[in-house]
Write a protein that holds these residues in place. Sequence first.
Motif, PDB file in Angstrom:
ATOM      1  N   THR A   2      -1.728 -14.695  -2.207  1.00 24.11           N
ATOM      2  CA  THR A   2      -2.652 -13.542  -1.900  1.00 24.11           C
ATOM      3  C   THR A   2      -4.023 -13.849  -1.784  1.00 24.11           C
ATOM      4  O   THR A   2      -4.639 -14.333  -2.857  1.00 24.11           O
ATOM      5  CB  THR A   2      -2.128 -12.325  -2.716  1.00 24.11           C
ATOM      6  N   PHE A  84       4.624   7.638   0.776  1.00 25.19           N
ATOM      7  CA  PHE A  84       4.033   6.355   0.815  1.00 25.19           C
ATOM      8  C   PHE A  84       2.420   6.530   0.502  1.00 25.19           C
ATOM      9  O   PHE A  84       2.015   5.579  -0.258  1.00 25.19           O
ATOM     10  CB  PHE A  84       3.929   6.081   2.412  1.00 25.19           C
ATOM     11  N   SER A  87       1.892   6.335  -3.276  1.00 27.95           N
ATOM     12  CA  SER A  87       2.288   5.003  -3.693  1.00 27.95           C
ATOM     13  C   SER A  87       1.153   4.166  -3.961  1.00 27.95           C
ATOM     14  O   SER A  87       1.067   3.016  -4.679  1.00 27.95           O
ATOM     15  CB  SER A  87       3.347   4.100  -2.849  1.00 27.95           C
ATOM     16  N   TRP A  88      -0.065   4.395  -3.255  1.00 27.63           N
ATOM     17  CA  TRP A  88      -1.144   3.564  -3.504  1.00 27.63           C
ATOM     18  C   TRP A  88      -2.624   4.506  -3.631  1.00 27.63           C
ATOM     19  O   TRP A  88      -3.535   4.042  -4.557  1.00 27.63           O
ATOM     20  CB  TRP A  88      -1.603   2.703  -2.281  1.00 27.63           C
ATOM     21  N   ASN A 176       3.233  -4.537  -4.519  1.00 32.58           N
ATOM     22  CA  ASN A 176       4.215  -4.163  -3.396  1.00 32.58           C
ATOM     23  C   ASN A 176       3.799  -5.127  -2.224  1.00 32.58           C
ATOM     24  O   ASN A 176       2.790  -4.971  -1.912  1.00 32.58           O
ATOM     25  CB  ASN A 176       4.181  -2.760  -3.143  1.00 32.58           C
ATOM     26  N   GLU A 177       4.989  -5.780  -1.889  1.00 30.18           N
ATOM     27  CA  GLU A 177       4.415  -6.758  -0.835  1.00 30.18           C
ATOM     28  C   GLU A 177       4.161  -6.217   0.543  1.00 30.18           C
ATOM     29  O   GLU A 177       3.508  -6.587   1.130  1.00 30.18           O
ATOM     30  CB  GLU A 177       5.931  -7.714  -0.596  1.00 30.18           C
ATOM     31  N   GLN A 178       4.843  -4.970   0.778  1.00 30.51           N
ATOM     32  CA  GLN A 178       4.534  -4.513   2.084  1.00 30.51           C
ATOM     33  C   GLN A 178       2.884  -3.722   2.109  1.00 30.51           C
ATOM     34  O   GLN A 178       2.236  -4.434   3.185  1.00 30.51           O
ATOM     35  CB  GLN A 178       5.428  -3.228   2.470  1.00 30.51           C
ATOM     36  N   LEU A 179       2.655  -3.292   0.942  1.00 22.47           N
ATOM     37  CA  LEU A 179       1.296  -2.806   0.702  1.00 22.47           C
ATOM     38  C   LEU A 179       0.150  -3.944   0.853  1.00 22.47           C
ATOM     39  O   LEU A 179      -0.634  -3.735   1.453  1.00 22.47           O
ATOM     40  CB  LEU A 179       1.311  -2.090  -0.353  1.00 22.47           C
ATOM     41  N   ALA A 181       0.567  -6.870   2.050  1.00 17.68           N
ATOM     42  CA  ALA A 181       0.726  -7.565   3.527  1.00 17.68           C
ATOM     43  C   ALA A 181      -0.398  -6.606   4.372  1.00 17.68           C
ATOM     44  O   ALA A 181      -1.193  -7.093   5.311  1.00 17.68           O
ATOM     45  CB  ALA A 181       2.029  -7.557   4.236  1.00 17.68           C
ATOM     46  N   MET A 182      -0.160  -5.265   4.274  1.00 17.04           N
ATOM     47  CA  MET A 182      -1.088  -4.165   5.039  1.00 17.04           C
ATOM     48  C   MET A 182      -2.655  -4.587   4.645  1.00 17.04           C
ATOM     49  O   MET A 182      -3.206  -4.489   5.567  1.00 17.04           O
ATOM     50  CB  MET A 182      -0.715  -3.138   4.938  1.00 17.04           C
ATOM     51  N   GLN A 185      -3.986  -7.885   6.158  1.00 17.99           N
ATOM     52  CA  GLN A 185      -3.888  -7.984   7.768  1.00 17.99           C
ATOM     53  C   GLN A 185      -5.474  -7.702   8.330  1.00 17.99           C
ATOM     54  O   GLN A 185      -6.208  -6.970   8.000  1.00 17.99           O
ATOM     55  CB  GLN A 185      -3.056  -6.815   8.282  1.00 17.99           C
TER      56      GLN A 185
END
Length: 207
Positions: A2, A84, A87-88, A176-179, A181-182, A185
């Motif tokens: 990361t 969602f 979550s952040w 969180n992997e998805q977050l 990754a976003m 990006q």
Amino acid sequence: MTLSAVEVNKLKQAPATEGVLPAVLSRWSPRSFSSREVSAADLRKVFEAARWAASAYNEQPWRFLVGRQGSPTYKKIFSTLIGFNQSWAGSAPVLILGVAGTKFTHNGTANGWGVYDLGASASYLTLQAAALGILTHQMAGFDQEIARKAFEIPADYAFGSVIALGYQGEPTALENEQLIAMETQPRERKALNEFVLSGWGEAADLG
Ligand SMILES: Cc1cc2nc3c(=O)[nH]c(=O)nc-3n(C[C@H](O)[C@H](O)[C@H](O)COP(=O)(O)O)c2cc1C
């Protein structure tokens, strides 16, 4: 592996374009915020910038409900967010809810530009924040009816966005992997010739 916050911030910058305001190039929307507090003086500057946006009839229809982490206002704004966003966004030291009047004060008729003007004011806010090294993340993902009830917002005020505001945090803090990754990006935009037109569907010649 990361990327670090510094590396992500570099990756998110818009390409340097001579003559474009630095804050326009450096603003981007993080989901990881650091625990660093935003000073009252800087928060004031951010709203001072929002204050000077143009508006139809100079109505200045925007109203910003602002809460610092831990305050009742913050808790109320946070409670309106969809899962969602919850979550952040809870890492942001400041949450702001933007609403706009939908009637002109001078004659009571409908103001169809209230939310448009709120958006302009919010943009000034985000750019001023960026100029101070503070990042913002706007959200449409919140429950307007919960917000209306929680703050007793009159029926003739319409909703804009919730804005998370603070200093950038480490991407790994998102846990969180998805977050993550976003967060890491690159940013993308349409080319100018897709939206600057001389006729419908016809790109304008900007030279
Ligand atoms: C009105 C508005 C609503 C948005 N709603 C959400 C949201 O609910 N959740 C979220 O994670 N991001 C939200 N975004 C962030 C956008 O996805 C983001 O601005 C866009 O992808 C461009 O990225 P950038 O701001 O980093 O340039 C919203 C942005 C705007 C302006």
